[in-house]
Design an enzyme around this catalytic site. Structure first.
Site, PDB file in Angstrom:
ATOM      1  N   PRO A 128      -0.296   8.990  13.601  1.00  0.00           N
ATOM      2  CA  PRO A 128      -1.431   9.669  12.954  1.00  0.00           C
ATOM      3  C   PRO A 128      -2.115   8.780  11.908  1.00  0.00           C
ATOM      4  O   PRO A 128      -1.470   8.281  10.988  1.00  0.00           O
ATOM      5  CB  PRO A 128      -0.789  10.890  12.294  1.00  0.00           C
ATOM      6  CG  PRO A 128       0.485  11.089  13.032  1.00  0.00           C
ATOM      7  CD  PRO A 128       0.943   9.726  13.444  1.00  0.00           C
ATOM      8  N   GLU A 129      -3.406   8.581  12.086  1.00  0.00           N
ATOM      9  CA  GLU A 129      -4.206   7.817  11.128  1.00  0.00           C
ATOM     10  C   GLU A 129      -5.172   8.801  10.456  1.00  0.00           C
ATOM     11  O   GLU A 129      -5.089  10.003  10.677  1.00  0.00           O
ATOM     12  CB  GLU A 129      -4.953   6.690  11.854  1.00  0.00           C
ATOM     13  CG  GLU A 129      -4.015   5.736  12.598  1.00  0.00           C
ATOM     14  CD  GLU A 129      -4.742   4.588  13.298  1.00  0.00           C
ATOM     15  OE1 GLU A 129      -5.843   4.229  12.851  1.00  0.00           O
ATOM     16  OE2 GLU A 129      -4.205   4.066  14.278  1.00  0.00           O
TER      17      GLU A 129
ATOM     18  N   LYS B  33      -3.609   8.441   4.777  1.00  0.00           N
ATOM     19  CA  LYS B  33      -2.786   9.138   5.773  1.00  0.00           C
ATOM     20  C   LYS B  33      -1.889  10.198   5.139  1.00  0.00           C
ATOM     21  O   LYS B  33      -1.003  10.734   5.789  1.00  0.00           O
ATOM     22  CB  LYS B  33      -1.916   8.124   6.516  1.00  0.00           C
ATOM     23  CG  LYS B  33      -2.713   7.033   7.239  1.00  0.00           C
ATOM     24  CD  LYS B  33      -1.760   6.045   7.899  1.00  0.00           C
ATOM     25  CE  LYS B  33      -2.485   4.766   8.272  1.00  0.00           C
ATOM     26  NZ  LYS B  33      -1.535   3.726   8.745  1.00  0.00           N
TER      27      LYS B  33
ATOM     28  N   ARG C  66       0.560  -6.603  13.890  1.00  0.00           N
ATOM     29  CA  ARG C  66       0.470  -5.527  14.877  1.00  0.00           C
ATOM     30  C   ARG C  66      -0.184  -6.039  16.150  1.00  0.00           C
ATOM     31  O   ARG C  66      -0.970  -6.984  16.123  1.00  0.00           O
ATOM     32  CB  ARG C  66      -0.363  -4.359  14.326  1.00  0.00           C
ATOM     33  CG  ARG C  66       0.085  -3.843  12.973  1.00  0.00           C
ATOM     34  CD  ARG C  66       1.422  -3.128  13.027  1.00  0.00           C
ATOM     35  NE  ARG C  66       1.412  -2.013  13.946  1.00  0.00           N
ATOM     36  CZ  ARG C  66       0.989  -0.792  13.646  1.00  0.00           C
ATOM     37  NH1 ARG C  66       0.547  -0.521  12.445  1.00  0.00           N
ATOM     38  NH2 ARG C  66       1.010   0.165  14.552  1.00  0.00           N
TER      39      ARG C  66
END
Ligand code: ZN
Length: 263
Positions: free
Chosen positions: A2-3, A59, A250
């Site tokens: 979830p962002e 977030k 990432r």
């Protein structure tokens, strides 16, 4: 994971289901997600109060309970909220359940348990102590430019750094840079004023559009990278094979043809 858009969607869901009802019980089914509070402590402090309003920053979701207590929720990798009807079965992955006077329950569901549930007294103090930067949707163009000009490194790494700009994670960072037609490894220090404006506009557009679509993957535009990223994925703009590379720690997906490193 979830962002910002997902957490904003959870916020709106919570606001529309769970406010202004008396909390009659809190059931902790897995204390692993609790931070700095015991299961008993959480229940004891929340019982009898109502969730009055909520505030999202990056977030993190903060839910005010009563006058001076805030429930902080962070959704980790797999967290989400579910408002359960009276007889609805409790999902196996529900970690904390807030029960209301009407017998409905709000479930903090988190399969992989990287989420966090905590009670705090002061939202600003929490953000300061953690060194969390301004929210990506609250920041102005001029503030955004200052942040990117002041910091060295790949533009993607800066977008991901929660201490500089809060709310953007791996998927939306890639999407923003795809929309801005910028290679994720581009050095932030080399960006022109026009480039910076382009990334800022792309950031706002992507985050706002995702929120408007309630982050429903099936409704996201086919012109977005998100629906194509991954092995054998093709660029929705030019049709060439997408490439991946580790940037900012990432896995980044991008189109080497459409996304140039700034000259
Ligand atoms: Zn392309």
């Amino acid at each position: 994971m979830p962002e910002l858009p997902e957490v904003e969607t959870f916020k709106r869901y919570l606001d529309s289901t769970s406010l202004h009802q008396r909390i009659t019980d809190v059931e902790v089914r897995d204390a692993y997600v609790l931070k700095h509070v015991s299961a008993r402590g959480l229940a004891r402090r929340l019982k009898g109060l109502r969730f009055e309003n909520s505030h999202r920053h990056g977030k993190h979701l903060f839910v005010r309970a009563g006058e001076e207590l805030w429930l902080r929720l962070h959704f980790g990798m797999t967290g989400w909220l579910q408002y359960l009807k009276r007889d609805e079965e409790t999902p196996n992955t529900a970690r904390v359940l807030f029960r209301f006077g009407n017998n409905r329950r709000l479930a903090f569901d988190d399969q992989r348990k990287f989420g966090e549930v905590e009670l705090i007294e002061d939202v600003n103090e929490f953000l300061q102590t953690r060194g969390i930067g301004p929210d990506a949707l609250e920041i102005s163009l001029s503030e955004f430019k200052v942040i990117l000009e002041k910091h060295r490194g790949a533009v993607k790494a800066i977008l991901l750094n929660q201490q500089l700009i809060a709310g953007i994670g791996n998927l939306y960072a890639d999407e923003i840079l795809f929309r801005a037609r910028m290679h994720p490894a581009t050095e932030a220090a080399r960006l022109s004023d026009k480039d910076l404006t382009g990334v800022f506009r792309a950031m706002r557009h992507v985050l706002e559009k995702a929120i408007a679509l309630k982050t429903d993957f099936n409704r996201l535009p086919k012109s977005w990278l998100l629906t194509h990223r991954g092995k054998r994925g093709r660029c929705p703009r030019c049709g060439r094979a997408l490439k991946s590379a580790t940037i900012g720690g990432r896995t980044s997906w991008f189109c080497a043809h459409c996304q140039k490193r700034s000259a």
